[in-house]
Design a protein around this motif. Structure first.
Motif, PDB file in Angstrom:
ATOM      1  N   GLU A 142      33.794  46.316  45.733  1.00  0.00           N
ATOM      2  CA  GLU A 142      34.894  45.553  44.984  1.00  0.00           C
ATOM      3  C   GLU A 142      35.498  46.204  44.001  1.00  0.00           C
ATOM      4  O   GLU A 142      36.802  46.105  43.648  1.00  0.00           O
ATOM      5  N   LYS A 143      34.921  47.185  43.317  1.00  0.00           N
ATOM      6  CA  LYS A 143      35.576  47.859  42.078  1.00  0.00           C
ATOM      7  C   LYS A 143      36.798  48.678  42.706  1.00  0.00           C
ATOM      8  O   LYS A 143      37.738  48.604  42.007  1.00  0.00           O
ATOM      9  N   LEU A 144      36.396  49.333  43.863  1.00  0.00           N
ATOM     10  CA  LEU A 144      37.469  50.090  44.312  1.00  0.00           C
ATOM     11  C   LEU A 144      38.586  49.360  44.833  1.00  0.00           C
ATOM     12  O   LEU A 144      40.142  49.729  44.671  1.00  0.00           O
ATOM     13  N   ARG A 145      38.546  48.143  45.190  1.00  0.00           N
ATOM     14  CA  ARG A 145      39.570  47.334  45.840  1.00  0.00           C
ATOM     15  C   ARG A 145      40.351  46.826  44.798  1.00  0.00           C
ATOM     16  O   ARG A 145      41.497  46.791  44.902  1.00  0.00           O
ATOM     17  N   LEU A 146      39.673  46.218  43.816  1.00  0.00           N
ATOM     18  CA  LEU A 146      40.423  45.688  42.751  1.00  0.00           C
ATOM     19  C   LEU A 146      41.176  46.849  41.844  1.00  0.00           C
ATOM     20  O   LEU A 146      42.304  46.747  41.556  1.00  0.00           O
ATOM     21  N   ARG A 147      40.594  48.053  41.821  1.00  0.00           N
ATOM     22  CA  ARG A 147      41.342  49.199  41.316  1.00  0.00           C
ATOM     23  C   ARG A 147      42.529  49.640  42.277  1.00  0.00           C
ATOM     24  O   ARG A 147      43.425  50.028  41.244  1.00  0.00           O
ATOM     25  N   SER A 148      42.534  49.335  43.357  1.00  0.00           N
ATOM     26  CA  SER A 148      43.597  49.903  44.069  1.00  0.00           C
ATOM     27  C   SER A 148      44.854  48.797  44.048  1.00  0.00           C
ATOM     28  O   SER A 148      45.962  49.292  44.018  1.00  0.00           O
ATOM     29  N   ILE A 149      44.503  47.786  43.417  1.00  0.00           N
ATOM     30  CA  ILE A 149      45.758  46.712  43.085  1.00  0.00           C
ATOM     31  C   ILE A 149      46.176  47.059  41.703  1.00  0.00           C
ATOM     32  O   ILE A 149      47.529  47.329  41.265  1.00  0.00           O
ATOM     33  N   THR A 150      45.363  47.308  40.720  1.00  0.00           N
ATOM     34  CA  THR A 150      45.767  47.344  39.272  1.00  0.00           C
ATOM     35  C   THR A 150      46.228  48.611  39.024  1.00  0.00           C
ATOM     36  O   THR A 150      47.136  48.886  38.047  1.00  0.00           O
ATOM     37  N   ALA A 151      45.883  49.506  39.664  1.00  0.00           N
ATOM     38  CA  ALA A 151      46.429  51.117  39.419  1.00  0.00           C
ATOM     39  C   ALA A 151      47.628  51.295  40.330  1.00  0.00           C
ATOM     40  O   ALA A 151      48.336  52.314  39.764  1.00  0.00           O
ATOM     41  N   ALA A 152      48.151  50.595  40.986  1.00  0.00           N
ATOM     42  CA  ALA A 152      49.518  50.460  41.871  1.00  0.00           C
ATOM     43  C   ALA A 152      50.513  50.313  40.864  1.00  0.00           C
ATOM     44  O   ALA A 152      50.365  49.400  40.104  1.00  0.00           O
ATOM     45  N   PRO A 153      51.594  50.804  41.197  1.00  0.00           N
ATOM     46  CA  PRO A 153      52.940  50.536  40.323  1.00  0.00           C
ATOM     47  C   PRO A 153      53.300  49.073  40.514  1.00  0.00           C
ATOM     48  O   PRO A 153      52.889  48.552  41.649  1.00  0.00           O
ATOM     49  N   PRO A 154      54.213  48.445  39.813  1.00  0.00           N
ATOM     50  CA  PRO A 154      54.409  47.122  40.001  1.00  0.00           C
ATOM     51  C   PRO A 154      55.421  46.742  41.103  1.00  0.00           C
ATOM     52  O   PRO A 154      56.102  47.879  41.589  1.00  0.00           O
ATOM     53  N   CYS A 155      54.983  45.890  41.893  1.00  0.00           N
ATOM     54  CA  CYS A 155      55.714  45.628  43.321  1.00  0.00           C
ATOM     55  C   CYS A 155      57.423  45.538  43.136  1.00  0.00           C
ATOM     56  O   CYS A 155      57.846  44.597  42.271  1.00  0.00           O
ATOM     57  N   GLY A 156      57.927  46.115  43.817  1.00  0.00           N
ATOM     58  CA  GLY A 156      59.627  46.250  43.406  1.00  0.00           C
ATOM     59  C   GLY A 156      60.090  46.860  42.308  1.00  0.00           C
ATOM     60  O   GLY A 156      61.078  46.664  42.020  1.00  0.00           O
ATOM     61  N   GLY A 157      59.208  47.464  41.670  1.00  0.00           N
ATOM     62  CA  GLY A 157      59.441  47.972  40.290  1.00  0.00           C
ATOM     63  C   GLY A 157      59.732  46.809  39.161  1.00  0.00           C
ATOM     64  O   GLY A 157      60.024  47.321  37.829  1.00  0.00           O
ATOM     65  N   GLU A 158      59.143  45.657  39.321  1.00  0.00           N
ATOM     66  CA  GLU A 158      59.349  44.850  38.174  1.00  0.00           C
ATOM     67  C   GLU A 158      57.799  44.089  38.073  1.00  0.00           C
ATOM     68  O   GLU A 158      57.280  43.820  39.008  1.00  0.00           O
ATOM     69  N   ALA A 159      57.743  43.633  37.112  1.00  0.00           N
ATOM     70  CA  ALA A 159      56.408  43.118  36.590  1.00  0.00           C
ATOM     71  C   ALA A 159      56.337  41.790  37.058  1.00  0.00           C
ATOM     72  O   ALA A 159      57.501  40.857  37.293  1.00  0.00           O
ATOM     73  N   GLY A 160      55.306  40.943  37.040  1.00  0.00           N
ATOM     74  CA  GLY A 160      55.287  39.594  37.434  1.00  0.00           C
ATOM     75  C   GLY A 160      55.070  39.657  39.113  1.00  0.00           C
ATOM     76  O   GLY A 160      54.926  38.247  39.329  1.00  0.00           O
ATOM     77  N   ALA A 161      54.786  40.477  39.703  1.00  0.00           N
ATOM     78  CA  ALA A 161      54.212  40.317  41.086  1.00  0.00           C
ATOM     79  C   ALA A 161      52.908  39.731  41.142  1.00  0.00           C
ATOM     80  O   ALA A 161      51.974  40.186  40.448  1.00  0.00           O
ATOM     81  N   VAL A 162      52.706  38.830  42.211  1.00  0.00           N
ATOM     82  CA  VAL A 162      51.336  38.151  42.243  1.00  0.00           C
ATOM     83  C   VAL A 162      50.656  38.648  43.557  1.00  0.00           C
ATOM     84  O   VAL A 162      51.351  38.811  44.628  1.00  0.00           O
ATOM     85  N   LYS A 163      49.448  39.178  43.681  1.00  0.00           N
ATOM     86  CA  LYS A 163      48.837  39.604  44.749  1.00  0.00           C
ATOM     87  C   LYS A 163      47.258  38.665  44.818  1.00  0.00           C
ATOM     88  O   LYS A 163      46.961  38.341  43.862  1.00  0.00           O
ATOM     89  N   LEU A 164      46.753  38.469  46.017  1.00  0.00           N
ATOM     90  CA  LEU A 164      45.484  37.802  46.329  1.00  0.00           C
ATOM     91  C   LEU A 164      44.582  38.813  46.748  1.00  0.00           C
ATOM     92  O   LEU A 164      44.940  39.603  47.718  1.00  0.00           O
ATOM     93  N   LEU A 165      43.418  38.937  46.183  1.00  0.00           N
ATOM     94  CA  LEU A 165      42.260  39.506  46.501  1.00  0.00           C
ATOM     95  C   LEU A 165      41.116  38.741  46.863  1.00  0.00           C
ATOM     96  O   LEU A 165      40.507  38.116  45.909  1.00  0.00           O
ATOM     97  N   PRO A 166      40.592  38.450  48.210  1.00  0.00           N
ATOM     98  CA  PRO A 166      39.433  37.901  48.466  1.00  0.00           C
ATOM     99  C   PRO A 166      38.318  38.744  47.946  1.00  0.00           C
ATOM    100  O   PRO A 166      38.355  39.969  48.598  1.00  0.00           O
ATOM    101  N   SER A 167      37.350  38.365  47.224  1.00  0.00           N
ATOM    102  CA  SER A 167      36.353  39.437  46.573  1.00  0.00           C
ATOM    103  C   SER A 167      35.051  38.321  46.493  1.00  0.00           C
ATOM    104  O   SER A 167      35.154  37.357  46.706  1.00  0.00           O
ATOM    105  N   THR A 168      34.230  39.165  45.853  1.00  0.00           N
ATOM    106  CA  THR A 168      32.690  38.649  45.238  1.00  0.00           C
ATOM    107  C   THR A 168      32.574  39.044  44.070  1.00  0.00           C
ATOM    108  O   THR A 168      32.571  40.156  43.625  1.00  0.00           O
ATOM    109  N   LEU A 169      32.185  38.113  43.091  1.00  0.00           N
ATOM    110  CA  LEU A 169      31.657  38.599  41.983  1.00  0.00           C
ATOM    111  C   LEU A 169      30.209  38.429  41.871  1.00  0.00           C
ATOM    112  O   LEU A 169      29.556  37.659  42.852  1.00  0.00           O
TER     113      LEU A 169
END
Length: 609
Positions: free
Chosen positions: A282-309
């Protein structure tokens, strides 16, 4: 209304209007003080240096004059006695300014006090410097360069107008008085000196407008952040802010601390790494979202990540993580994370799990044959039976009374018991435990929590029917509540009443010949709810509507109620004793309920704590 009353109201209204105009566009004093506080200490150090230079033939201006103008008879030397007392005056000012510099450096000075001290010190130093100049030349140099420059600086650092106005007025009045004393008064000089404070006030107004704009922007950003978090809280079970690296937790709510098992004492999860609570995949999956540039070049994009803590106790919690990208250049806040837990009960640490697309499903070991015919019947589709609710078991611990008491005070890693930080709660817990061990003659249930926590869970449901919230119902029409009202749990009267209440009878009721007529025939049933201060909130009460939190095998309804209370009431400690004599203490830690079974001696009596 009388004429005097009307004039009084008009005067108050005019004063209020003048005050509003006077303080227009001013930021709060606390905010302004944070802006100019770094300038105060260097300013006092400069004043110490200037006063030290005054010891040298009349001041720093005298040194500058000697540099450019050789000594001549045009500037006669002062009398030695006058020069001596002037030197001692500057010594006193230098010492006072040095003390003030140390005070601002070492002590947290209140904003209002710091503002007044800074302006008074500036006014006193400037006034003394103007009056003690040894000749007209040095006075003119001081009045044309250092004083205007210093006034412009102090006008622009953010001191409020109500404090700045007396300061500049005093300096202007002294400039005019010294000019008259030295025979320099003229219409041109008076007009110039009058323009001087006006320019300073214009400069102060422009700076206050800038500071107010800065304060409003910061307030808007903070309000927007709070509103965003509040909105996320409505659709999520917990929220947190993480840094731009997508890992460091900068801010979190109490629900996330409980979810991760870090507790609510101290900073909780703040400062920790989110990756500490994620399986490796799950660390790699979350990292793939937070390391990516903002969607469409704008901040405020929302993404859903089904995960396990994975909390600190090793339990796995399935969660939907909403990632809101709020990254902006120059700020530390990076992402707002919302956690929605579809299944609020975590999987026990010993469950075999299979990772698949961010979810952990139960492994084959839980698909084995039923352990008994009754379990097989529950699994079947026979419409004549109801399936029991599956809940994980609480975390069981066995300990002695001394060990548990020590954990209450200092905490225990072995028992997963964090210390009770509140002295009142700690003392009440120890007193209640001693009460049960020494005076309980049968089964009993005691819950200790903050009074507000009880109100939050049970609330006021007088006359309400058909609700789904937990509720309290007295079993003896308030007899025990009235009897123990205002009596501390450590009081002998409390112990005597508790001993009578827990003593078993044939019908579990107070005897018909009891000395107190109010007690006769009433049930001896229900729990005792104690505040953290040690006083009863409700006695002989039935807690109705508490949802089950765990499966405590081979225990009855009293222990089920203890589990539900420990789970639902925030920060609660529950003591439950069975009629057979077994004694348990329950405490919720995050998403787990820890049950501490106190060991018994061979004679069946509890060891002393």
């Amino acid at each position: 209304m009388s004429v005097s009353a009307m004039s009084g109201c008009d005067t108050a209204a005019i004063a209020t209007r003048i005050k509003r105009m006077w303080c227009y566009n001013e930021a709060p004093v606390e905010f302004l003080y944070l802006q100019y506080r770094p300038c105060i200490i260097p300013a006092f150090i400069y004043l110490v240096f200037a006063h030290t230079m005054h010891l040298r033939r009349g001041g720093i201006m005298a040194g500058m004059h000697d540099f450019g103008f050789p000594a001549s008879s045009a500037f006669p030397e002062e009398d030695a006695s006058q020069d001596e007392w002037k030197k001692w005056t500057f010594v006193g000012l230098a010492v006072a300014d040095a003390v003030l510099a140390l005070a601002f450096l070492l002590v947290r000075v209140p904003p209002q006090v710091g503002e007044i001290v800074a302006t008074v010190a500036f006014t006193v130093d400037t006034t003394i410097a103007m009056w003690i100049q040894r000749d007209t030349f040095h006075f003119m140099v001081l009045a044309l360069a250092p004083v205007p420059l210093a006034c412009v600086c102090i006008s622009g650092i953010g001191i409020r107008r109500a404090t700045l106005f007396p300061c500049l007025s005093m300096i202007f009045a002294n400039l005019l008085a010294v000019s008259v004393t030295r025979g320099m008064c003229s219409a041109v000089l008076v007009v110039g000196l009058a323009m001087f404070p006006l320019l300073c006030f214009l400069h102060a107004n422009s700076q206050h407008l800038r500071f107010r704009t800065l304060f409003d922007i910061q307030g808007s950003l903070a309000a927007e952040r709070e509103a965003t978090q509040a909105l996320a809280t409505m659709i999520c079970d917990a929220v947190c802010w993480v840094a731009q690296d997508g890992d460091e937790i900068l801010r979190s709510d109490k629900r996330l601390n409980e979810l991760l098992g870090v507790g609510t004492e101290g900073c909780g999860s703040v400062g920790r790494r989110l990756s500490e609570f994620l399986p490796d995949e799950e660390k790699l999956r979350l990292r793939s979202i937070t390391a990516a540039p903002p969607c469409g070049g704008e901040a405020g994009a929302v993404k859903l990540l089904p995960s396990t803590l994975r909390n600190l106790h090793g339990s796995l919690i399935q969660a939907d993580i909403f990632v809101v990208d709020t990254r902006m250049e120059g700020q530390k806040w990076g992402f707002l994370l919302g956690f929605r837990v579809p299944f609020p009960v975590p999987l026990p640490p010993n469950v075999e799990c299979i990772a698949e697309e961010g979810r952990y499903s139960v492994g084959p070991t839980h698909l084995a044959s039923p352990a008994s015919p009754r379990e097989a019947m529950e699994r079947s589709s026979n419409p004549d039976t109801l399936v029991s609710t599956y809940l994980p078991e609480p975390r069981m611990h066995a300990c002695r009374r001394e060990e548990l008491e020590q954990a209450v005070v200092d905490g225990s890693t072995r028992l997963s018991f964090s210390p009770l930080e509140c002295p009142q709660t700690r003392a009440t817990m120890l007193a209640a435990l001693d009460l049960v061990c020494k005076h309980a003659r049968g089964g009993t249930l005691i819950c200790i929590a903050d009074a507000e926590a009880f109100r939050q869970v049970f609330g006021n449901r007088s006359g309400e029917r058909g609700g789904v919230r937990p509720a309290l119902r007295s079993s003896d029409e308030g007899y025990m509540t009235d009897r123990l009202r205002g009596v501390h749990v450590g009081d002998e009267r409390f112990a005597a009443a508790f001993q009578e209440f827990t003593r078993h009878t044939a019908d579990d009721r107070w005897p018909a010949d009891h000395p107190d007529p109010s007690a006769r025939g009433r049930p001896k049933d229900g729990a005792l709810l104690l505040s953290k201060g040690g006083y009863s909130m409700k006695c002989a009460v039935k807690m109705i509507g508490l949802c089950p939190a765990a499966t405590w095998r081979n225990m009855g309804t009293k222990h089920e109620a203890a589990l539900g209370c420990a789970w639902a009431v925030p920060g609660s400690l529950v003591i439950v004793k069975s009629d057979r004599g077994s004694l348990h203490v329950l405490r919720r830690q995050g998403q787990d309920v820890n049950v501490y079974a106190l060991e018994q001696s061979s004679s069946g009596l509890l060891h002393a704590l």
